[in-house]
Design an enzyme around this catalytic site. Structure first.
Site, PDB file in Angstrom:
ATOM      1  N   LYS A   1       4.789  -3.005   4.069  1.00 29.63           N
ATOM      2  CA  LYS A   1       5.034  -2.221   2.844  1.00 29.63           C
ATOM      3  C   LYS A   1       5.028  -0.719   3.115  1.00 29.63           C
ATOM      4  O   LYS A   1       5.496   0.061   2.290  1.00 29.63           O
ATOM      5  CB  LYS A   1       4.010  -2.583   1.774  1.00 29.63           C
ATOM      6  CG  LYS A   1       4.250  -3.966   1.158  1.00 29.63           C
ATOM      7  CD  LYS A   1       3.369  -4.199  -0.055  1.00 29.63           C
ATOM      8  CE  LYS A   1       3.603  -5.568  -0.690  1.00 29.63           C
ATOM      9  NZ  LYS A   1       2.994  -6.665   0.059  1.00 29.63           N
TER      10      LYS A   1
ATOM     11  N   GLU B   1      -8.705  -7.205   0.582  1.00 35.94           N
ATOM     12  CA  GLU B   1      -7.976  -8.095   1.487  1.00 35.94           C
ATOM     13  C   GLU B   1      -8.591  -8.053   2.888  1.00 35.94           C
ATOM     14  O   GLU B   1      -8.786  -9.097   3.529  1.00 35.94           O
ATOM     15  CB  GLU B   1      -6.494  -7.700   1.549  1.00 35.94           C
ATOM     16  CG  GLU B   1      -5.700  -8.609   2.491  1.00 35.94           C
ATOM     17  CD  GLU B   1      -4.198  -8.320   2.491  1.00 35.94           C
ATOM     18  OE1 GLU B   1      -3.775  -7.293   1.942  1.00 35.94           O
ATOM     19  OE2 GLU B   1      -3.454  -9.150   3.057  1.00 35.94           O
TER      20      GLU B   1
END
Lengths: 79, 407
Positions: B331, B313
């Protein structure tokens, strides 16, 4: 209402969210908004709570709290 | 036909950081992990996860409704009610046939499915619940939200694994853009902190095995990250055409400017090398928004805390927006709420823009050198710019990017 009626009412309230004020001896399951799937669940709850053999075929949506109590008594549930 | 501009007018959240948007915002700004050892995972190889604390469905929704709904649908209905309330939307004043509902889910009603399957094996076919399927089917969160709200427009559930919530928002936006509906209630939900899911994810080696330190296990972009931490929850937004919002007297401030989606078509679980699929999704979303790197204040990353995701990513983000890009992964606080993640993080992205603060990534002690981005750690950072990107990806190679702007 006898203790059996009270116990049935309590199950309708705690398990199925039926408003206690709407439960009378002559209230039918239909009037208490138990649909056909709920009826299957209700039979299962009665079976495990009262240790009797009951199937959803034994009760209908037109059955009243009185009718259920009579059925349970006939099957040997303690009053 | 020019696509209609779409605004985000309501937000709703149920996550391990709390029930409701205010509790969630406090939680992600504080930057503390919510991981615990829930009783249902006792004895499993990975026995920790992030769960929604004190979720009392009977109090929130009433017993008459809750006994008919799996936990994932309960989450969705609670979040949807909050979002509709936040939007100030009175359904009675709307054309209900023009209200769409799209809720994504990774697992559907797996708590119900697992419980009833055990019952089938232990007590026989005659004893499983008649409500098994109405609670377990993956469309039921959507259906229950529609029932609860009285929304009669198009509805569907979507499954793109951990991108589901973002895919749902993107598809809902498309329905609005092209005139199929005026309002859409969209998001994602999952309640899959179950033995079945925990054992299966552990066998994939997808989960962190930091058993001695659950609270330090979800550490996106950190050198010591070793997998994700399972979580549960729901995020729901109310989307409206700008015209519909103005028509009911609302001055919309939050715009969903871009949605990009792509598919790796590479491997069921491994991201395509260097995040090329992610890059395509981000570029598509930015092109649609007509924005470039100067406009983007931060990226709310998918950032799962797995070794592979975070570097793939990051590589994509560097190519699209540059090495100076400010990036965070919430997260670290919430763990990974699976199909709800994309919607929950879209809400966090809106909140970051509205408050001008980017929440920190919890647990980062040393940023992985291969990430090479400006990762927000330790404390919230002032957001520069009026727009942000929220990335979400799913096993299967599904990539999504949302571009959101607040004026």
């Amino acid at each position: 209402m006898n203790p059996l009626h009270h116990r049935i009412g309590e199950l309708l309230t705690t398990r199925f969210g039926v408003e206690p004020a709407t439960i009378r001896p002559d209230s039918t399951l239909d009037e208490l908004h138990l649909d056909s799937l709920a009826l299957v669940e209700f039979a299962e709850v009665l079976q495990s709570e009262f240790d009797v053999t009951i199937s959803d075929d034994d009760i209908s949506q037109t059955a009243s709290v009185d009718d259920i109590a009579a059925l349970l008594t006939a099957m040997g549930a303690p009053r | 036909m020019t696509p209609a501009p779409v605004v985000i007018s309501g937000l709703g959240l149920v996550t391990p950081a709390g029930v409701g948007v205010p509790a969630n915002w406090d939680g992600v700004l504080a930057g503390r992990s919510t991981a615990v050892r829930p009783p249902q995972l006792a004895g499993l190889p990975v026995d920790f996860a992030c769960v929604v604390p004190d979720f009392d469905a009977d109090t929130l929704l009433g017993r008459r409704k809750t006994w008919l709904l799996d936990r994932h649908a309960q989450f969705a209905v609670v979040a949807a009610r909050e979002a509709v309330g936040d939007a100030g939307l009175d359904i009675a004043d709307c054309d209900p046939h023009r209200i769409a509902v799209i809720i994504g889910t990774g697992a559907g009603g797996t708590i119900t499915a697992e419980t009833q399957h055990r019952r089938l094996l232990e007590t026989g076919a005659a004893r499983i619940s008649a409500l098994t399927l109405p609670m377990a089917l993956p469309n039921m969160a959507t259906a229950q939200v529609a029932i609860d709200l009285g929304a009669h427009g198009p509805s569907m559930s979507v499954a793109t694994a951990c991108a589901s919530g973002a895919t749902a928002i993107g598809l809902a936006r498309d329905l609005l853009r092209f005139g199929v509906a005026d309002v859409a209630v969209a998001g994602g939900t999952d309640a899959a902190v179950t033995p079945y899911f925990a054992a299966a994810f552990a066998r994939m080696k997808a989960l962190s095995t930091r058993r001695h330190d659950p609270a330090g296990a979800s550490r996106p972009f950190d050198v010591e990250r070793d997998g994700f931490v399972m979580a549960e929850g729901a995020g729901v937004v109310v989307l409206e055409t700008e015209q519909h919002a103005r028509g009911r007297g609302v001055r919309p401030r939050t715009h969903l400017l871009g949605y990009g989606a792509s598919t790796d078509a590479y491997h069921a679980t491994t991201p395509a090398p260097d995040g090329v699929g992610v890059e395509r999704a981000m570029r598509a979303a930015l092109a649609e928004a007509g924005l470039g790197s100067d406009d983007i204040g931060h990226v709310n990353a998918h950032g799962t805390s797995t070794p592979l995701n975070d570097v793939a990513e990051a590589a994509a983000v560097r190519r699209v927006l540059g090495r100076d890009t400010v990036i965070t992964s919430t997260k670290g606080v919430t763990g990974h709420p699976l199909g709800a993640a994309g919607a929950i993080e879209a809400v966090y992205t809106v909140l970051a823009l509205r408050h001008g603060l980017v929440p920190p990534t919890a647990n980062v002690q040393a940023v992985e050198p291969a990430v090479d981005l400006d990762v927000v750690v330790d404390a919230p950072r002032k957001n520069q710019g009026t727009a942000a990107v929220s990335n979400s990806f799913g096993f299967g190679g599904h990539n999504t990017a949302l571009v959101i702007a607040v004026t």
